[in-house]
Design a protein around this motif. Structure first.
Motif, PDB file in Angstrom:
ATOM      1  N   LYS A 163     -38.242 -78.232  19.290  1.00  0.00           N
ATOM      2  CA  LYS A 163     -39.095 -77.810  18.190  1.00  0.00           C
ATOM      3  C   LYS A 163     -38.210 -77.362  17.032  1.00  0.00           C
ATOM      4  O   LYS A 163     -37.263 -76.607  17.241  1.00  0.00           O
ATOM      5  N   PHE A 164     -38.560 -77.798  15.831  1.00  0.00           N
ATOM      6  CA  PHE A 164     -37.877 -77.345  14.628  1.00  0.00           C
ATOM      7  C   PHE A 164     -38.845 -76.511  13.787  1.00  0.00           C
ATOM      8  O   PHE A 164     -39.977 -76.923  13.548  1.00  0.00           O
ATOM      9  N   HIS A 165     -38.378 -75.357  13.347  1.00  0.00           N
ATOM     10  CA  HIS A 165     -39.135 -74.521  12.421  1.00  0.00           C
ATOM     11  C   HIS A 165     -38.251 -74.207  11.227  1.00  0.00           C
ATOM     12  O   HIS A 165     -37.041 -74.005  11.376  1.00  0.00           O
ATOM     13  N   GLN A 166     -38.839 -74.155  10.042  1.00  0.00           N
ATOM     14  CA  GLN A 166     -38.108 -73.702   8.864  1.00  0.00           C
ATOM     15  C   GLN A 166     -38.144 -72.171   8.803  1.00  0.00           C
ATOM     16  O   GLN A 166     -39.134 -71.566   9.240  1.00  0.00           O
ATOM     17  N   LEU A 167     -37.078 -71.572   8.299  1.00  0.00           N
ATOM     18  CA  LEU A 167     -37.081 -70.118   8.134  1.00  0.00           C
ATOM     19  C   LEU A 167     -38.112 -69.729   7.082  1.00  0.00           C
ATOM     20  O   LEU A 167     -38.115 -70.251   5.970  1.00  0.00           O
ATOM     21  N   GLN A 168     -38.993 -68.812   7.453  1.00  0.00           N
ATOM     22  CA  GLN A 168     -39.942 -68.220   6.524  1.00  0.00           C
ATOM     23  C   GLN A 168     -39.782 -66.706   6.599  1.00  0.00           C
ATOM     24  O   GLN A 168     -39.685 -66.138   7.693  1.00  0.00           O
ATOM     25  N   ILE A 169     -39.756 -66.075   5.468  1.00  0.00           N
ATOM     26  CA  ILE A 169     -39.605 -64.624   5.431  1.00  0.00           C
ATOM     27  C   ILE A 169     -40.981 -63.996   5.530  1.00  0.00           C
ATOM     28  O   ILE A 169     -41.867 -64.258   4.713  1.00  0.00           O
ATOM     29  N   LEU A 170     -41.147 -63.169   6.561  1.00  0.00           N
ATOM     30  CA  LEU A 170     -42.456 -62.592   6.860  1.00  0.00           C
ATOM     31  C   LEU A 170     -42.472 -61.098   6.587  1.00  0.00           C
ATOM     32  O   LEU A 170     -41.471 -60.407   6.790  1.00  0.00           O
ATOM     33  N   ARG A 171     -43.588 -60.619   6.134  1.00  0.00           N
ATOM     34  CA  ARG A 171     -43.750 -59.187   5.870  1.00  0.00           C
ATOM     35  C   ARG A 171     -43.515 -58.391   7.150  1.00  0.00           C
ATOM     36  O   ARG A 171     -43.819 -58.843   8.251  1.00  0.00           O
ATOM     37  N   GLY A 172     -42.962 -57.203   6.987  1.00  0.00           N
ATOM     38  CA  GLY A 172     -42.742 -56.333   8.126  1.00  0.00           C
ATOM     39  C   GLY A 172     -41.497 -56.631   8.926  1.00  0.00           C
ATOM     40  O   GLY A 172     -41.329 -56.113  10.035  1.00  0.00           O
TER      41      GLY A 172
END
Length: 369
Positions: free
Chosen positions: A225-234
């Motif tokens: 599985k590939f996911h892109q880095l996403q900046i998440l709150r908290g």
């Protein structure tokens, strides 16, 4: 110019090995995961290794809303199946996806009880277990191997990065050697293994991603599985980004697809690609906002692969490598019906032996030039 050879391939007309295509052949139709939050935590949160989790981690970003509203596993499955049936009416079967946090991080008897609740649901035909590589003791793997003789079991291991410097930077709490060891021990028991990568982490580079792909190509992985880095709150990463945005360089859709392709080129053709990206609710997302749905990724990837005149496994050319039984079976399903049989996989001829779990010779002849 298109250099793809004529003849058989295992990609069903695509340039990469899509998991959904494989599942339709293997199980007679689409399998749909139903996410479950069984109340697990992880050693990077409960104080064993750290508190607060990895710098990027906020599970709310990747969990369906009903998981926050319903704590009972059976009710979660009922709600998830009802939703998936409406969204994917042609689904062949449903698998329980233990998704949130580290779903092997518990006493073995508790694990058995938890998994059995999901397995006993009349709509569930198997289980997928997401976890960390440092949460797989021998007794748990032994149990999962036994369970896999009775039902479908997939083990999803969070790799995130193959670079130790990157893993330290994101406070992962383990190194890549730990990941390699976990994958080999699980594969040695015949378990189906999916690796999970997060592309774009701080300190990661194109060179380190390619080095990682080469390292992964030597491991007995069934899927990725590939996911892109996403900046998440908290998250810690959100705080870092707010203070110093330049310290967290983010990928755009084009650079992300190129990063995926850079890795695909080195991965064996047998590795099924389960996921190409991720989506999180706007209320949780800080950055980047790409303004597109995940469903567009496969077509965009195919187009970019064609533009670059490349495909999964194009640069995979090792002659001898140590692989486990599951990997050997995966190669055979994709490429060969009997020992010594040869199939063309986009310009590479593979000859397989029949010794599962032993050294497997893969003779390659690059015909793509």
């Amino acid at each position: 110019m298109n250099n793809l050879p004529d003849g058989e391939d295992c990609f069903n007309g695509h340039r990469y090995h899509a998991y959904n295509d494989w599942a339709k052949r293997e199980y007679g139709g689409r399998l749909q995961k139903v996410s479950i939050d069984a109340g697990f935590t992880c050693p990077n949160r409960d104080g064993l290794l750290g508190v607060g989790g990895c710098t990027f981690c906020n599970n709310e970003g990747f969990s369906p809303s009903y998981l926050r509203e319903q704590r009972d596993i059976v009710t979660q499955i009922d709600t998830g199946v009802e939703f998936m049936r409406r969204r994917y009416p042609r689904t062949k079967g449903f698998v329980a996806y233990f998704q949130s946090y580290s779903n092997t991080y518990r006493d073995l008897e508790e694990l058995k009880t938890t998994y059995d609740i999901a397995r006993s649901h009349p709509d569930i035909c198997g289980i997928v277990i997401g976890t960390r590589p440092d949460c797989l003791p021998e007794e748990t793997l032994d149990y999962l191997a036994e369970l896999a003789t009775r039902t479908m079991v997939e083990l999803e291991i969070g790799i995130e990065s193959c670079n130790d410097e990157v893993l330290r930077e994101c406070l992962r709490g383990h190194d890549f050697a730990c990941t390699q060891d976990a994958i080999r021990r699980a594969a040695g028991r015949g378990l189906f293994i999916t690796g999970h990568l997060l592309l774009g982490l701080p300190l990661e580079s194109r060179d380190s991603l390619i080095a990682g792909a080469k390292a992964l190509s030597t491991l007995p992985l069934d899927a990725m599985k590939f996911h892109q880095l996403q900046i998440l709150r908290g998250t810690r990463l959100a705080n870092q980004y707010r203070i110093s945005p330049d310290s967290v360089p983010l990928l755009n859709p084009e650079s992300y697809l190129d990063a995926v392709i850079d890795m695909l080129e080195y991965l064996p053709p047998s590795v099924k690609i389960q996921r190409l990206g991720s989506e999180v609710p706007p209320s949780v997302l800080v950055s980047p906002d790409w303004g597109m749905r995940l469903s567009k990724f496969p077509a965009l990837l195919e187009s970019r692969l064609q533009t670059r005149n490349t495909w999964q496994g194009k640069l995979f050319s090792e002659n001898v490598r140590r692989i486990g039984a599951t990997d050997a079976i995966a190669h055979r399903r994709c490429q060969s019906s009997s020992s010594g049989d040869q199939r063309h996989i986009y310009g590479v001829t593979h000859t397989l032996t029949d010794k599962l779990g032993e050294y497997v010779t893969i003779q390659t002849e690059n015909t793509s030039s």
